[in-house]
Design a protein around this motif. Structure first.
Motif, PDB file in Angstrom:
ATOM      1  N   ALA A   1       0.830  -1.213   0.000  1.00  0.00           N
ATOM      2  CA  ALA A   1       0.000   0.000   0.000  1.00  0.00           C
ATOM      3  C   ALA A   1       0.861   1.258   0.000  1.00  0.00           C
ATOM      4  O   ALA A   1       1.877   1.329   0.688  1.00  0.00           O
ATOM      5  CB  ALA A   1      -0.920   0.006   1.217  1.00  0.00           C
ATOM      6  N   ASN A   2       0.426   2.224  -0.785  1.00  0.00           N
ATOM      7  CA  ASN A   2       1.123   3.500  -0.894  1.00  0.00           C
ATOM      8  C   ASN A   2       0.074   4.498  -1.355  1.00  0.00           C
ATOM      9  O   ASN A   2      -0.396   4.418  -2.486  1.00  0.00           O
ATOM     10  CB  ASN A   2       2.256   3.351  -1.916  1.00  0.00           C
ATOM     11  CG  ASN A   2       3.103   4.599  -1.990  1.00  0.00           C
ATOM     12  OD1 ASN A   2       2.875   5.559  -1.246  1.00  0.00           O
ATOM     13  ND2 ASN A   2       4.067   4.605  -2.888  1.00  0.00           N
ATOM     14  N   CYS A   3      -0.335   5.406  -0.470  1.00  0.00           N
ATOM     15  CA  CYS A   3      -1.456   6.277  -0.830  1.00  0.00           C
ATOM     16  C   CYS A   3      -1.240   7.695  -0.328  1.00  0.00           C
ATOM     17  O   CYS A   3      -0.356   7.950   0.489  1.00  0.00           O
ATOM     18  CB  CYS A   3      -2.754   5.723  -0.235  1.00  0.00           C
ATOM     19  SG  CYS A   3      -2.743   5.702   1.564  1.00  0.00           S
ATOM     20  N   GLU A   4      -2.034   8.601  -0.842  1.00  0.00           N
ATOM     21  CA  GLU A   4      -2.078   9.970  -0.332  1.00  0.00           C
ATOM     22  C   GLU A   4      -3.502  10.241   0.102  1.00  0.00           C
ATOM     23  O   GLU A   4      -4.436  10.145  -0.701  1.00  0.00           O
ATOM     24  CB  GLU A   4      -1.662  10.970  -1.417  1.00  0.00           C
ATOM     25  CG  GLU A   4      -0.175  11.083  -1.586  1.00  0.00           C
ATOM     26  CD  GLU A   4       0.235  12.409  -2.241  1.00  0.00           C
ATOM     27  OE1 GLU A   4      -0.579  12.984  -2.987  1.00  0.00           O
ATOM     28  OE2 GLU A   4       1.365  12.845  -1.999  1.00  0.00           O
ATOM     29  N   ILE A   5      -3.681  10.553   1.367  1.00  0.00           N
ATOM     30  CA  ILE A   5      -5.018  10.833   1.901  1.00  0.00           C
ATOM     31  C   ILE A   5      -5.168  12.347   2.024  1.00  0.00           C
ATOM     32  O   ILE A   5      -4.349  12.995   2.676  1.00  0.00           O
ATOM     33  CB  ILE A   5      -5.195  10.207   3.294  1.00  0.00           C
ATOM     34  CG1 ILE A   5      -4.763   8.738   3.312  1.00  0.00           C
ATOM     35  CG2 ILE A   5      -6.611  10.419   3.817  1.00  0.00           C
ATOM     36  CD1 ILE A   5      -5.786   7.737   2.912  1.00  0.00           C
ATOM     37  N   PRO A   6      -6.199  12.928   1.399  1.00  0.00           N
ATOM     38  CA  PRO A   6      -6.386  14.377   1.522  1.00  0.00           C
ATOM     39  C   PRO A   6      -6.638  14.801   2.970  1.00  0.00           C
ATOM     40  O   PRO A   6      -7.428  14.170   3.669  1.00  0.00           O
ATOM     41  CB  PRO A   6      -7.636  14.645   0.665  1.00  0.00           C
ATOM     42  CG  PRO A   6      -7.733  13.472  -0.251  1.00  0.00           C
ATOM     43  CD  PRO A   6      -7.192  12.295   0.514  1.00  0.00           C
ATOM     44  N   VAL A   7      -5.932  15.825   3.394  1.00  0.00           N
ATOM     45  CA  VAL A   7      -6.136  16.456   4.711  1.00  0.00           C
ATOM     46  C   VAL A   7      -6.202  17.958   4.438  1.00  0.00           C
ATOM     47  O   VAL A   7      -5.223  18.524   3.958  1.00  0.00           O
ATOM     48  CB  VAL A   7      -4.964  16.161   5.677  1.00  0.00           C
ATOM     49  CG1 VAL A   7      -5.174  16.865   7.010  1.00  0.00           C
ATOM     50  CG2 VAL A   7      -4.772  14.667   5.886  1.00  0.00           C
ATOM     51  N   PRO A   8      -7.340  18.608   4.700  1.00  0.00           N
ATOM     52  CA  PRO A   8      -7.451  20.047   4.384  1.00  0.00           C
ATOM     53  C   PRO A   8      -6.263  20.846   4.928  1.00  0.00           C
ATOM     54  O   PRO A   8      -5.792  20.591   6.045  1.00  0.00           O
ATOM     55  CB  PRO A   8      -8.763  20.444   5.069  1.00  0.00           C
ATOM     56  CG  PRO A   8      -9.576  19.177   5.073  1.00  0.00           C
ATOM     57  CD  PRO A   8      -8.574  18.067   5.281  1.00  0.00           C
ATOM     58  N   THR A   9      -5.795  21.790   4.125  1.00  0.00           N
ATOM     59  CA  THR A   9      -4.589  22.570   4.427  1.00  0.00           C
ATOM     60  C   THR A   9      -4.601  23.194   5.814  1.00  0.00           C
ATOM     61  O   THR A   9      -3.592  23.229   6.500  1.00  0.00           O
ATOM     62  CB  THR A   9      -4.440  23.708   3.384  1.00  0.00           C
ATOM     63  OG1 THR A   9      -4.635  23.124   2.102  1.00  0.00           O
ATOM     64  CG2 THR A   9      -3.082  24.355   3.450  1.00  0.00           C
TER      65      THR A   9
END
Ligand code: MN
Length: 300
Positions: free
Chosen positions: A190-198
């Motif tokens: 697994a290798n992911c980018e999870i959005p986290v508001p700025t």
């Protein structure tokens, strides 16, 4: 998306809560006081309890924040001075807004006490903004089957969405301020980018195995807290690849309150005067008490 870096990593500690049940405390610790707007994260267990060994937290007050209980194994029963009662099982979430104050009890289920069994779960404390600290207490209880789940397109990352949004799934729990609360499972590869508001502050807490997080691929050991640096609108997470077993972590982030915090035990306010008032109100019974259970027979 731009991934954030990990600003710092703080070790969790082993301690005891309530009547003496074992927790792994991510914070507050001597190294990490809080992660605005979050005040505390405890992992209960995982413990395999013998009959009679399960312990809880009998009647105690809260004011000025929210307690979020997320159970993975076992059972907890709660009762409070506002007349709420409920039972939490594996996968269930209770989001309690203490607001102006409640007295509640959080006790292991009778089966768990009598027969023993596995207990595993989390309690997160979410601070309330000054404007909401004295609102009426409020409960949201979400059965496991109602918690939205999502999966990455490659299928290797699974998310239970307790608050906020991930993989196109939006949480059903309503929060007072914007919050992201995900339980993530990363399979090997697994290798992911999870959005986290700025604008959010937040952290990653791996609780089963180690994880690799952020720009620069920082290794975060199980039980440690990785604080997200500001800047960027996502967090990169990957499986370390040292073996094939799945990794599990909480990703928790939220809009910082940036308000003064005065905390003492079960009360979290903005000033020490407000803390003294909370103690006076509790001692004079203004936060109420838990009434004895009314059995169906008594109602007849
Ligand atoms: Mn409590």
């Amino acid at each position: 998306m731009t991934s954030r870096t990990i600003a710092s990593v703080a070790p969790g500690i082993r301690t005891f809560e309530g009547e003496g049940f074992a927790v792994r405390r991510a914070f507050p610790t001597s190294q990490l006081d809080s992660v605005d707007p979050f005040l505390l994260l405890d992992e209960m267990g995982p413990s395999d309890l013998s009959p009679g060994e399960a312990k809880g937290a009998p009647d105690h007050p809260h004011r000025g924040f929210e307690t979020v209980t997320y159970l993975l194994a076992g059972r907890f029963e709660h009762r409070d001075s506002a007349g709420h009662a409920g039972s939490l099982g594996p996968g269930d979430v209770q989001w309690m807004t203490a607001g102006g104050g409640v007295v509640h009890s959080e006790m292991p289920g009778r089966d768990l006490v009598e027969c023993g069994g596995r207990l595993h779960g989390f309690q997160l404390w979410v601070n309330l903004p000054a404007r909401d600290k004295m609102i009426a207490p409020h409960y949201q209880e979400m059965a496991a089957r109602k918690i939205p789940t999502g999966r990455s397109t490659d299928g290797l990352v699974f998310a239970r969405v307790l608050a906020g949004e991930a993989f196109g799934q939006r949480a059903v729990i309503v929060t007072r301020t914007p919050i992201l609360y995900l339980h993530l499972t990363l399979d090997a590869g697994a290798n992911c980018e999870i959005p986290v508001p700025t604008e959010f502050g937040g952290f990653v807490f791996p609780f089963r195995g180690d994880l690799v997080a952020g720009i620069g691929a920082k290794s975060v050991a199980e039980g440690n807290v990785a604080i997200l640096a500001t800047g960027g609108d996502a967090i990169a997470l990957s499986h370390p690849g040292t073996d094939d077993s799945a990794r599990e972590a909480l990703l928790v982030a939220g809009e910082p309150l940036r308000e003064p915090v005065a905390r003492y035990g079960p009360f979290v306010m903005n000033t020490s005067d407000e803390i003294r008032q909370a103690f006076r109100d509790y001692q004079s019974g203004k936060l109420g008490r838990i009434l004895p259970e009314i059995s169906p027979l008594d109602k007849e």
